[in-house]
Design an enzyme around this catalytic site. Structure first.
Site, mmCIF file in Angstrom:
data_model
loop_
_atom_site.group_PDB
_atom_site.id
_atom_site.type_symbol
_atom_site.label_atom_id
_atom_site.label_comp_id
_atom_site.label_asym_id
_atom_site.label_seq_id
_atom_site.Cartn_x
_atom_site.Cartn_y
_atom_site.Cartn_z
ATOM 1 N N THR A 94 0.820 -1.222 0.000
ATOM 2 C CA THR A 94 0.000 0.000 0.000
ATOM 3 C C THR A 94 0.850 1.266 0.000
ATOM 4 O OG1 THR A 94 -1.652 -1.223 1.253
ATOM 5 C CG2 THR A 94 -1.862 1.168 1.288
ATOM 6 N N GLY B 134 -4.310 2.253 -2.643
ATOM 7 C CA GLY B 134 -4.785 1.254 -1.680
ATOM 8 C C GLY B 134 -5.494 0.148 -2.434
ATOM 9 N N ARG C 9 -24.558 -14.665 34.813
ATOM 10 C CA ARG C 9 -25.227 -13.382 35.076
ATOM 11 C C ARG C 9 -26.728 -13.623 35.302
ATOM 12 N NH1 ARG C 9 -24.884 -8.344 37.038
ATOM 13 N NH2 ARG C 9 -26.261 -6.888 35.978
ATOM 14 N N HIS D 201 -23.287 -8.861 27.290
ATOM 15 C CA HIS D 201 -22.635 -8.516 28.563
ATOM 16 C C HIS D 201 -23.267 -7.258 29.183
ATOM 17 C CE1 HIS D 201 -19.366 -11.245 27.416
ATOM 18 N NE2 HIS D 201 -18.836 -11.076 28.600
ATOM 19 N N GLY E 5 -23.796 -3.531 30.215
ATOM 20 C CA GLY E 5 -22.818 -2.455 30.443
ATOM 21 C C GLY E 5 -21.405 -2.975 30.627
ATOM 22 N N GLU F 219 -6.240 -6.551 3.161
ATOM 23 C CA GLU F 219 -6.115 -7.608 2.125
ATOM 24 C C GLU F 219 -7.254 -7.477 1.110
ATOM 25 O OE1 GLU F 219 -3.513 -9.292 1.702
ATOM 26 O OE2 GLU F 219 -2.559 -9.721 3.631
#
Ligand code: FAD
Length: 410
Positions: free
Chosen positions: A150, A155, A293, A363, A365, A388
């Site tokens: 690059t 690019g 949880r 999850h 917070g 790539e």
């Protein structure tokens, strides 16, 4: 590892190959558990530091230990043929290992992934002299690979690159700037693409191997602050009269574009594997968290909304795993794999973003807090649709391959 081995069992490996596959995956898993995963969060926090005065990049201390361990365990040259002091195993197994190391830490996995790309291209396009010199050193981890493609103005459209390569006596001299270079400061052997015949545009590019050792014209000028992959440096490289020996031409002069297209196709399978590794890490954390949880007096796993999320996410991870492994197997079987490599990269990189986002959601917070790892996976996953070849480029590759097919009834 059961998930991977169950898929491997459908690929028709013989007993000896199955044993080797299990042994290598075990070894990789053990190394990840001891040397990489426990340090991933710390490496993310420390990151890589650039010393302006010396042009050196300092990686987290653990990175150097990991490189040493990978080399000592013969994991840096898994698919290098035995005649060049590698292990001579399959590209499929190599990519399964890429998934595993990405699960432990995506930034660190680039050391492994770019090593694979480097030796694969050198073995396919290198001169006999280059193969004899570089492959054993890459296999032992004495040399570390990277890619110098690059440029600030080139690019997705690599054909527009400007770095000039001029023949001078028994070597070539290079001038130009490359940017977004991974493994910078730790890699010392790069695959490089430059312009040998500027008047011919993209038909005047040549691929080479360029070394940093005893090459004062190779200078790192800055490193980027970035969203994720903090354990790997992304740098700008100034090639200011850097030299390349004649034996280091890859393929033919002015035919470098085909070398790079080969590299990109094969490496896209690796990004598919990397994406699955990150997704798998996030999924495992979420699937564990929902068991412990409790809300409304029950583990959140007991809500059907959570159960269906797990089902959907695992289905996507499994499908993406099948996609990269089957593309890798096609490469091992010397079939045309490029469309399937793009599919593996496109799909894997899209689902890894979804899985890491949902892992944070599951999850609550806590998912947004560094301590719980899932926020790191979310940041690391975001690169996979970009490098790539962006996913827009993958869609171009896939649609071209599809339009070339004739689906009309006979
Ligand atoms: C962390 C990181 C590590 C990297 N590591 C390396 C490395 O080791 N070596 C290396 O050589 N490079 C590396 N890269 C570079 C990477 O491969 C490029 O960033 C990528 O190919 C995209 O190029 P670009 O950034 O110039 O974006 P651009 O090409 O400018 O693209 C910008 C946007 O336009 C879209 N676009 C462009 N052309 C088309 C088109 N024809 N049709 C539709 N949409 C289009 C793109 O998909 C993208 O969304 C790295 C980049 C990052 C961020």
């Amino acid at each position: 590892m059961k998930d991977l081995l169950q898929i491997f069992a459908t690929f028709g490996y013989n007993e000896e190959e199955t044993e080797q596959n299990e042994m290598v995956l075990d070894l990789m898993d053990e190394l990840c558990k001891k040397e990489i995963e426990p340090y991933a969060q710390e490496m993310d926090e420390i990151g890589c530091k650039f010393e302006v005065e010396t042009g050196k990049i300092i990686y987290p201390e653990q990175t150097y230990k990991i490189v040493k361990k990978l080399g000592e365990n013969d994991l840096m040259g898994l698919a290098i043929p035995e005649e060049f002091e590698g292990v001579g195993l399959s590209f499929t197994l190599t990519n399964a290992c890429y998934e595993r190391i990405s699960r432990a830490d995506a930034g660190t996995s680039l050391l492994f992934g770019l090593q694979n790309s480097s030796y694969d291209v050198i073995e396919t396009f290198g001169t006999d002299e280059a193969k004899e010199y570089y492959l054993p050193k890459l296999a032992s981890g004495q040399l570390i690979g990277g890619l110098l493609f690059t440029e600030p103005g080139a690019g997705s459209d690599l054909g527009a690159l400007k770095t000039k390569v001029v023949e001078e006596g028994d070597h070539y001299v290079v001038n130009g700037t490359k940017n977004f270079i991974s493994n910078a400061g730790i890699a010392n052997t790069y695959l490089f693409l430059g312009s040998t015949s500027p008047e011919k545009g993209s038909r005047g590019l040549t691929a080479f191997i360029i070394e940093t050792e005893n090459n004062p014209g190779f200078k790192i000028t800055r490193i980027e602050e970035k969203l994720g992959l903090h354990s790997n440096a992304t740098a700008e490289v100034l090639l200011d009269g850097a030299v390349i020996p004649k034996r280091n031409v890859l393929g033919e002069i002015d035919r470098g574009f085909s070398v790079v297209l080969y590299e990109l196709s094969a490496a896209r399978i690796g990004i598919g594997a990397q994406a699955v590794g990150i997704a798998d890490a996030a999924y495992r954390k979420a699937a564990t968290y929902v068991k412990t949880r409790k809300q409304f007096g029950k583990p959140i796993e007991s809500f059907q909304a959570t159960q269906w999320k797990l089902a959907d996410l695992y289905t996507k991870i499994h499908t993406a795993r099948l996609a990269y492994l089957s593309a890798a197997r096609m490469k091992d079987l010397k079939q045309d794999f490029s469309e399937y490599a793009s599919i593996a990269k496109l799909y894997g990189s899209e689902i890894t973003q979804e899985v890491t986002t949902e892992a944070i959601q599951m999850h609550g917070g806590y998912g947004y807090i560094k301590e719980y790892d899932v926020e790191r996976y979310y940041r690391d996953a975001r690169i996979t649709p970009i490098y790539e070849g962006t996913n827009e480029v993958q869609r171009i590759v896939i649609s071209r391959a599809e339009m070339a097919k004739d689906y009309a009834p006979e």
